[in-house]
Design a protein around this motif. Structure first.
Motif, PDB file in Angstrom:
ATOM      1  N   SER A   1     101.221  59.950 104.642  1.00 22.39           N
ATOM      2  CA  SER A   1     101.189  58.502 105.581  1.00 22.39           C
ATOM      3  C   SER A   1      99.690  58.214 104.875  1.00 22.39           C
ATOM      4  O   SER A   1      98.629  59.482 104.752  1.00 22.39           O
ATOM      5  CB  SER A   1     100.854  58.980 106.700  1.00 22.39           C
ATOM      6  N   TYR A   2      98.548  57.231 104.781  1.00 25.10           N
ATOM      7  CA  TYR A   2      97.495  57.248 104.924  1.00 25.10           C
ATOM      8  C   TYR A   2      96.652  57.415 105.745  1.00 25.10           C
ATOM      9  O   TYR A   2      95.256  58.417 105.606  1.00 25.10           O
ATOM     10  CB  TYR A   2      97.417  55.856 104.648  1.00 25.10           C
ATOM     11  N   HIS A   3      97.377  57.613 107.657  1.00 23.93           N
ATOM     12  CA  HIS A   3      96.077  58.345 107.894  1.00 23.93           C
ATOM     13  C   HIS A   3      95.724  60.123 107.634  1.00 23.93           C
ATOM     14  O   HIS A   3      94.941  60.316 106.818  1.00 23.93           O
ATOM     15  CB  HIS A   3      96.410  58.572 109.375  1.00 23.93           C
TER      16      HIS A   3
ATOM     17  N   SER B   1      97.149  61.694 104.679  1.00 25.61           N
ATOM     18  CA  SER B   1      95.655  61.869 103.223  1.00 25.61           C
ATOM     19  C   SER B   1      94.883  61.965 103.476  1.00 25.61           C
ATOM     20  O   SER B   1      94.032  62.378 102.391  1.00 25.61           O
ATOM     21  CB  SER B   1      97.125  61.123 102.093  1.00 25.61           C
ATOM     22  N   VAL B   2      94.184  60.243 104.281  1.00 27.81           N
ATOM     23  CA  VAL B   2      92.714  60.535 103.761  1.00 27.81           C
ATOM     24  C   VAL B   2      92.285  61.532 104.930  1.00 27.81           C
ATOM     25  O   VAL B   2      90.978  61.447 104.222  1.00 27.81           O
ATOM     26  CB  VAL B   2      92.546  58.614 104.592  1.00 27.81           C
ATOM     27  N   VAL B   3      92.765  61.691 105.684  1.00 33.24           N
ATOM     28  CA  VAL B   3      92.124  63.209 106.449  1.00 33.24           C
ATOM     29  C   VAL B   3      91.461  64.222 105.115  1.00 33.24           C
ATOM     30  O   VAL B   3      90.661  64.928 105.429  1.00 33.24           O
ATOM     31  CB  VAL B   3      91.857  63.230 108.280  1.00 33.24           C
TER      32      VAL B   3
ATOM     33  N   THR C   1      80.052  60.695  99.726  1.00 37.22           N
ATOM     34  CA  THR C   1      80.895  59.508  99.778  1.00 37.22           C
ATOM     35  C   THR C   1      81.962  58.813  98.694  1.00 37.22           C
ATOM     36  O   THR C   1      81.162  60.111  97.689  1.00 37.22           O
ATOM     37  CB  THR C   1      79.971  58.492  99.909  1.00 37.22           C
ATOM     38  N   ARG C   2      82.550  58.546  98.990  1.00 35.24           N
ATOM     39  CA  ARG C   2      83.785  58.466  97.823  1.00 35.24           C
ATOM     40  C   ARG C   2      84.003  56.583  97.678  1.00 35.24           C
ATOM     41  O   ARG C   2      84.123  55.781  99.289  1.00 35.24           O
ATOM     42  CB  ARG C   2      84.870  59.395  98.184  1.00 35.24           C
ATOM     43  N   PHE C   3      84.586  55.939  96.649  1.00 35.68           N
ATOM     44  CA  PHE C   3      85.177  55.052  96.934  1.00 35.68           C
ATOM     45  C   PHE C   3      87.174  55.594  96.819  1.00 35.68           C
ATOM     46  O   PHE C   3      87.569  56.043  95.832  1.00 35.68           O
ATOM     47  CB  PHE C   3      85.180  54.230  95.373  1.00 35.68           C
ATOM     48  N   ALA C   4      87.557  55.131  97.870  1.00 27.41           N
ATOM     49  CA  ALA C   4      89.365  55.129  97.701  1.00 27.41           C
ATOM     50  C   ALA C   4      90.137  54.283  97.134  1.00 27.41           C
ATOM     51  O   ALA C   4      90.691  53.568  98.396  1.00 27.41           O
ATOM     52  CB  ALA C   4      89.999  55.705  98.738  1.00 27.41           C
ATOM     53  N   PRO C   5      90.659  53.531  96.326  1.00 22.96           N
ATOM     54  CA  PRO C   5      91.142  51.789  96.142  1.00 22.96           C
ATOM     55  C   PRO C   5      92.441  52.708  95.578  1.00 22.96           C
ATOM     56  O   PRO C   5      92.470  53.917  95.167  1.00 22.96           O
ATOM     57  CB  PRO C   5      90.386  51.769  94.736  1.00 22.96           C
ATOM     58  N   SER C   6      93.240  52.065  95.540  1.00 25.24           N
ATOM     59  CA  SER C   6      95.260  52.090  95.625  1.00 25.24           C
ATOM     60  C   SER C   6      95.472  51.224  94.375  1.00 25.24           C
ATOM     61  O   SER C   6      95.274  49.822  94.463  1.00 25.24           O
ATOM     62  CB  SER C   6      96.025  51.368  96.773  1.00 25.24           C
ATOM     63  N   PRO C   7      96.103  51.727  93.443  1.00 27.19           N
ATOM     64  CA  PRO C   7      96.687  50.619  91.988  1.00 27.19           C
ATOM     65  C   PRO C   7      97.252  50.254  92.248  1.00 27.19           C
ATOM     66  O   PRO C   7      98.842  50.070  91.997  1.00 27.19           O
ATOM     67  CB  PRO C   7      96.470  52.247  91.360  1.00 27.19           C
TER      68      PRO C   7
ATOM     69  N   VAL D   1      82.052  55.612 103.129  1.00 24.27           N
ATOM     70  CA  VAL D   1      81.390  54.610 103.347  1.00 24.27           C
ATOM     71  C   VAL D   1      83.069  52.532 103.017  1.00 24.27           C
ATOM     72  O   VAL D   1      83.463  53.233 102.151  1.00 24.27           O
ATOM     73  CB  VAL D   1      80.619  53.548 102.628  1.00 24.27           C
ATOM     74  N   ARG D   2      83.053  51.922 104.328  1.00 23.85           N
ATOM     75  CA  ARG D   2      84.653  51.142 103.786  1.00 23.85           C
ATOM     76  C   ARG D   2      84.593  49.902 104.608  1.00 23.85           C
ATOM     77  O   ARG D   2      84.133  50.216 105.782  1.00 23.85           O
ATOM     78  CB  ARG D   2      85.799  52.164 103.697  1.00 23.85           C
ATOM     79  N   GLY D   3      85.639  49.595 104.607  1.00 22.49           N
ATOM     80  CA  GLY D   3      85.533  47.750 105.460  1.00 22.49           C
ATOM     81  C   GLY D   3      85.646  48.218 106.597  1.00 22.49           C
ATOM     82  O   GLY D   3      86.482  48.944 107.236  1.00 22.49           O
TER      83      GLY D   3
ATOM     84  N   ILE E   1      91.767  58.275  93.903  1.00 23.62           N
ATOM     85  CA  ILE E   1      92.716  57.279  93.409  1.00 23.62           C
ATOM     86  C   ILE E   1      94.176  57.458  94.737  1.00 23.62           C
ATOM     87  O   ILE E   1      94.327  58.154  94.485  1.00 23.62           O
ATOM     88  CB  ILE E   1      93.459  57.652  92.103  1.00 23.62           C
ATOM     89  N   GLU E   2      94.415  56.272  95.479  1.00 23.07           N
ATOM     90  CA  GLU E   2      94.994  56.325  96.509  1.00 23.07           C
ATOM     91  C   GLU E   2      96.274  56.554  96.471  1.00 23.07           C
ATOM     92  O   GLU E   2      96.798  54.596  96.334  1.00 23.07           O
ATOM     93  CB  GLU E   2      94.179  55.879  97.800  1.00 23.07           C
ATOM     94  N   ASP E   3      97.547  56.768  95.365  1.00 23.65           N
ATOM     95  CA  ASP E   3      97.868  56.302  94.404  1.00 23.65           C
ATOM     96  C   ASP E   3      99.779  57.284  95.563  1.00 23.65           C
ATOM     97  O   ASP E   3     100.693  57.772  94.851  1.00 23.65           O
ATOM     98  CB  ASP E   3      98.859  56.363  93.387  1.00 23.65           C
TER      99      ASP E   3
ATOM    100  N   ASP F   1      87.516  46.628 108.042  1.00 25.42           N
ATOM    101  CA  ASP F   1      89.407  46.394 108.463  1.00 25.42           C
ATOM    102  C   ASP F   1      90.039  47.694 108.946  1.00 25.42           C
ATOM    103  O   ASP F   1      90.722  48.061 109.941  1.00 25.42           O
ATOM    104  CB  ASP F   1      90.346  45.679 107.671  1.00 25.42           C
ATOM    105  N   LEU F   2      88.878  48.948 108.551  1.00 30.19           N
ATOM    106  CA  LEU F   2      89.380  49.894 109.233  1.00 30.19           C
ATOM    107  C   LEU F   2      89.183  50.749 109.766  1.00 30.19           C
ATOM    108  O   LEU F   2      88.919  52.428 110.513  1.00 30.19           O
ATOM    109  CB  LEU F   2      89.348  51.260 107.710  1.00 30.19           C
ATOM    110  N   THR F   3      88.157  50.774 110.694  1.00 27.57           N
ATOM    111  CA  THR F   3      86.878  50.862 111.768  1.00 27.57           C
ATOM    112  C   THR F   3      88.184  51.647 112.816  1.00 27.57           C
ATOM    113  O   THR F   3      87.591  52.384 113.392  1.00 27.57           O
ATOM    114  CB  THR F   3      86.330  49.834 112.061  1.00 27.57           C
TER     115      THR F   3
HETATM  116  N1  GLU Z   1      92.591  53.213 100.212  1.00 27.80           N
HETATM  117  C1  GLU Z   1      92.669  51.716 101.295  1.00 27.80           C
HETATM  118  C2  GLU Z   1      92.135  50.743 100.392  1.00 27.80           C
HETATM  119  O1  GLU Z   1      92.123  51.004  99.521  1.00 27.80           O
HETATM  120  C3  GLU Z   1      90.938  52.771 101.285  1.00 27.80           C
HETATM  121  C4  GLU Z   1      91.065  54.093 102.302  1.00 27.80           C
HETATM  122  C5  GLU Z   1      89.802  54.269 103.345  1.00 27.80           C
HETATM  123  O2  GLU Z   1      88.229  54.396 102.927  1.00 27.80           O
HETATM  124  O3  GLU Z   1      89.588  54.974 103.884  1.00 27.80           O
HETATM  125  O4  GLU Z   1      91.784  49.637 101.681  1.00 27.80           O
END
Ligand code: GLU
Length: 306
Positions: free
Chosen positions: A220-222, A224-226, A5-11, A238-240, A41-43, A242-244
């Motif tokens: 785009s987010y979509h 890049s994320v895939v 799994t991963r954690f993917a924050p944007s700085p 594993v994520r919030g 790092i989602e930059d 709000d992204l469901t």
């Molecule tokens: N970078 C996104 C955020 O900070 C998370 C994206 C994801 O987990 O798919 O909300």
């Protein structure tokens, strides 16, 4: 089964309690499964990202006691991969350039059109397809014309549908044009668990021709994320919560680009006293603020209910 799994924050600002919950939960799940916890790092949006926020992310996560099992992946290092995927989609005739401004879209949506949907979709109303016939000739011979760059690119959903949706019966016996499914293991108020199936029609109504590359970011987010989840070998996202809803787009793109679909675990959101979801601008909840006030990582775990 492998568990990565991963954690993917944007700085783009300080990490707050909501980020802490997401990172700790993903980390704990990976450790419980004897799996891996990765960092990304989602930059992609360079105008909003700052190196100092990136440093703060490493610092805050380490302070929380989290360690990641590989060098963090930075999206800004992955531009070539994103461009290659867009070239692939262009070659398949599935994307078109769009020059509509936000105002153009709002005006087109405000004018009643025959057969137009009145439902609100994921990003407001689905795009009214104004630019759909743009570069129609070039798109018929994509190998002869370079893909347009530095412009917004949209997915032509109907064409995608023709090429990837299967005609089959879903698990409850309805005959529909079902594109796909993914597995949801999360727990939350409005969350359905188990096999999530969705039809081509549903996607058309709620998503429409979505943006696959922005004019300034050329991705785009979509997208890049895939691509990144696949590159990092992520088996469980594993994520919030709000992204469901975006997961349907992600499952569609995974199918289109020949990528595996991970298992998704969406989690509850940490809210403020008024019940509002925490945002980056909520500096009051920044982890760094709690740290300077003397909180310990154990206090943070308690605050987010872990
Ligand atoms: N970078 C996104 C955020 O900070 C998370 C994206 C994801 O987990 O798919 O909300």
């Amino acid at each position: 089964m492998a568990f990565v799994t991963r954690f993917a924050p944007s700085p783009t600002g300080p990490l707050h309690l909501g980020h802490a919950y997401s990172a700790l939960l993903a980390h704990d799940m990976a450790r419980a499964e004897g799996g891996k916890f990765l960092l990304r790092i989602e930059d992609i949006d360079r105008s909003r990202c700052r190196p100092e926020w990136e440093c703060q992310i490493y610092d805050d996560l380490q302070w929380l006691g989290l360690r990641w099992d590989a060098v963090p992946l930075r999206q800004s290092d992955r531009r070539d991969t994103y461009q290659k995927a867009l070239d692939e989609l262009w070659a398949l005739g599935l994307i078109y350039p769009c020059i509509c401004s936000r105002r153009d879209i709002e005006t087109a949506q405000a004018a009643p059109q025959e057969g137009a949907s009145l439902l609100f979709g994921l990003d407001g109303m689905p795009y009214p397809r104004t630019c759909r016939s743009r570069m129609a000739y070039e798109r018929r011979f994509p190998e002869q014309y370079p893909r347009p760059t530095n412009t917004t690119l949209r997915i032509e959903l109907d064409r995608v549908a023709d090429s990837v949706f299967e005609h089959r019966t879903n698990s409850v016996g309805n005959d529909w044009q079902s594109y796909a499914c993914y597995h949801e293991t999360g727990i939350g108020p409005q969350l359905t668990r188990g096999l999530i199936e969705f039809s081509r029609e549903e996607l058309g109504v709620f998503v429409g021709d979505f943006v696959i590359a922005g004019r300034d970011t050329n991705t785009s987010y979509h997208l890049s994320v895939v691509l990144d989840d696949a590159a990092q070998g992520v088996t469980h996202v594993v994520r919030g919560a709000d992204l469901t809803e975006y997961t349907k787009i992600h499952a569609l793109l995974q199918r289109l680009l020949g990528l595996p679909t991970p298992i998704y675990h969406h989690h509850r959101l940490i809210r403020d006293d008024q019940g509002k979801r925490l945002a980056k601008r909520d500096d009051a909840r920044a982890l760094s603020k709690y740290r300077t006030e003397g909180a310990t990582p154990a206090d943070i775990r308690r605050m987010v209910g872990l």
